[in-house]
Design an enzyme around this catalytic site. Sequence first.
Site, PDB file in Angstrom:
ATOM      1  N   GLY A 104      -8.506   5.929  -4.498  1.00 33.63           N
ATOM      2  CA  GLY A 104      -7.533   6.226  -5.541  1.00 33.63           C
ATOM      3  C   GLY A 104      -6.742   4.993  -5.914  1.00 33.63           C
ATOM      4  O   GLY A 104      -6.770   3.984  -5.209  1.00 33.63           O
ATOM      5  N   SER A 107       0.349   3.087  -9.304  1.00 35.51           N
ATOM      6  CA  SER A 107       1.012   2.093 -10.147  1.00 35.51           C
ATOM      7  C   SER A 107       1.125   0.735  -9.469  1.00 35.51           C
ATOM      8  O   SER A 107       1.154  -0.294 -10.135  1.00 35.51           O
ATOM      9  CB  SER A 107       2.401   2.592 -10.539  1.00 35.51           C
ATOM     10  OG  SER A 107       3.160   2.901  -9.381  1.00 35.51           O
ATOM     11  N   THR A 110      -3.730   0.306  -4.483  1.00 32.48           N
ATOM     12  CA  THR A 110      -5.060   0.914  -4.518  1.00 32.48           C
ATOM     13  C   THR A 110      -5.449   1.287  -3.098  1.00 32.48           C
ATOM     14  O   THR A 110      -5.244   0.490  -2.168  1.00 32.48           O
ATOM     15  CB  THR A 110      -6.103  -0.049  -5.110  1.00 32.48           C
ATOM     16  OG1 THR A 110      -5.663  -0.475  -6.399  1.00 32.48           O
ATOM     17  CG2 THR A 110      -7.457   0.616  -5.224  1.00 32.48           C
ATOM     18  N   VAL A 111      -5.997   2.487  -2.914  1.00 33.02           N
ATOM     19  CA  VAL A 111      -6.360   2.960  -1.582  1.00 33.02           C
ATOM     20  C   VAL A 111      -7.884   2.971  -1.458  1.00 33.02           C
ATOM     21  O   VAL A 111      -8.591   3.488  -2.333  1.00 33.02           O
ATOM     22  CB  VAL A 111      -5.792   4.364  -1.315  1.00 33.02           C
ATOM     23  CG1 VAL A 111      -6.190   4.833   0.086  1.00 33.02           C
ATOM     24  CG2 VAL A 111      -4.269   4.366  -1.458  1.00 33.02           C
ATOM     25  N   ASP A 218       9.347  13.075  -1.192  1.00 29.19           N
ATOM     26  CA  ASP A 218       8.239  13.206  -2.150  1.00 29.19           C
ATOM     27  C   ASP A 218       7.195  14.178  -1.618  1.00 29.19           C
ATOM     28  O   ASP A 218       5.992  13.887  -1.618  1.00 29.19           O
ATOM     29  CB  ASP A 218       7.612  11.841  -2.424  1.00 29.19           C
ATOM     30  CG  ASP A 218       6.700  11.854  -3.662  1.00 29.19           C
ATOM     31  OD1 ASP A 218       6.855  12.778  -4.485  1.00 29.19           O
ATOM     32  OD2 ASP A 218       5.853  10.963  -3.785  1.00 29.19           O
TER      33      ASP A 218
END
Length: 435
Positions: A104, A107, A110-111, A218
């Site tokens: 994924g 902003s 990146t994983v 979150d």
Amino acid sequence: MPYADLYDCFGVVCGRAALTNAKPANKPDGVEPARGIELICVTKMSTRSLQGKDVKPLDTIPEDKKVKVQRTQSGFDPFEKPAGQPTSPKFGKADSYEKLEKLGEGSYATVYKGKSKVNGKLVALKVIRLQEEEGTPFTAIREASLLKGLKHSNIVLLHDIIHTKETLTLVFEYVHTDLCQYMDRHPGGLHPDNVKLFLYQLLRGLSYIHQRYILHRDLKPQNLLISDTGELKLADFGLARAKSVPSHTYSNEVVTLWYRPPDVLLGSTDYSTCLDMWGVGCIFIEMIQGVAAFPGMKDIQDQLERIFLVLGTPSEDIWPGVHSLPHFKPDRFTVYSAKKLRQAWNKLGYVDHAEELASRFLQCFPKNRISAQAALNHEYFSHLPPRIWELQDSKYPSLSHSLSLVLSLSLHFSLSPSPLLLWSHRISVIPPPVS
């Protein structure tokens, strides 16, 4: 010290057997200092040939019968690797991990799914891009600093941190899916027993961080990872922060809109652990009903209207101080009366005590929301096997091992048989957890 004894001390290097019976009285001429290295003369003869014979002093041995052996300086390290030999991969190094596939992109990060070259295990690599003029994103610093001190089976484990000029990489344990993806694969609501197991683990993780004065800020299904053994793990602490006392300077731009409590939507920046508990209630409803509890489609106004439609439009009587919140304008909201939760989400009525627990989470007045620790003792969980309460908070991985055993056969990934029955059987035979 006699020179023969000196030679004997270095017999391993020089050929100990050949010097055993040699006892010259004087310093041999064959030993010549040479800039830190001594040259030792060793006779070319076997020990057997010396038996019963007079041994000539070293200085009488002909030059062509001598062999020179170098003895290293005393600082020699026998375990030092040759300069040309490759070193093993180490933690903290970028080349110690191999990227396998992208999972994924956000902003600022990146994983990737990756593999450790140190131990061969799968990992998740969160690669954060660094801008030279901006430096390291503060959210990355916050996430790394908080996770380094959190060791719990219901919190994702931070393995390693790699810092280069261009990136900051956080190396996490690899967990194969998240609650959002899991619910997508099982539409219409999860099996009630699975909901109970997932909620219990979510509350355990939250209780752990709340006791350490840390707010997640979150909570949403995408940030709750689900392992292949059924463990739920809190993840993505980018917005989390430690709550100092006193502090009234929090941002109200936290929590994804659907899971954001009404006090924050109305502009409050004075909040505590009750912030996370509203998100728990929303996720609880979503797991049971199969749809988001308050799926606002437009803006904050629309989100608040959806909340007030079910819970009632707040007033000073039921929510002291609500009129003083920055975004509360009484003329902007339709006046609704509170309803029973099962009128909005009918599946709550099918599970004992589910509606009452959900109502304890979804309180508009923040101080009325139940805490994570108190929720763990709610009647909703009374049918869980008693052994589950024997699992104690401890450092990873001992607790994780115990919880994995507990959950390994419990999750209802298909619709039959009941996971709770399997779990009850499994939990009766597992060894006590390691504390």
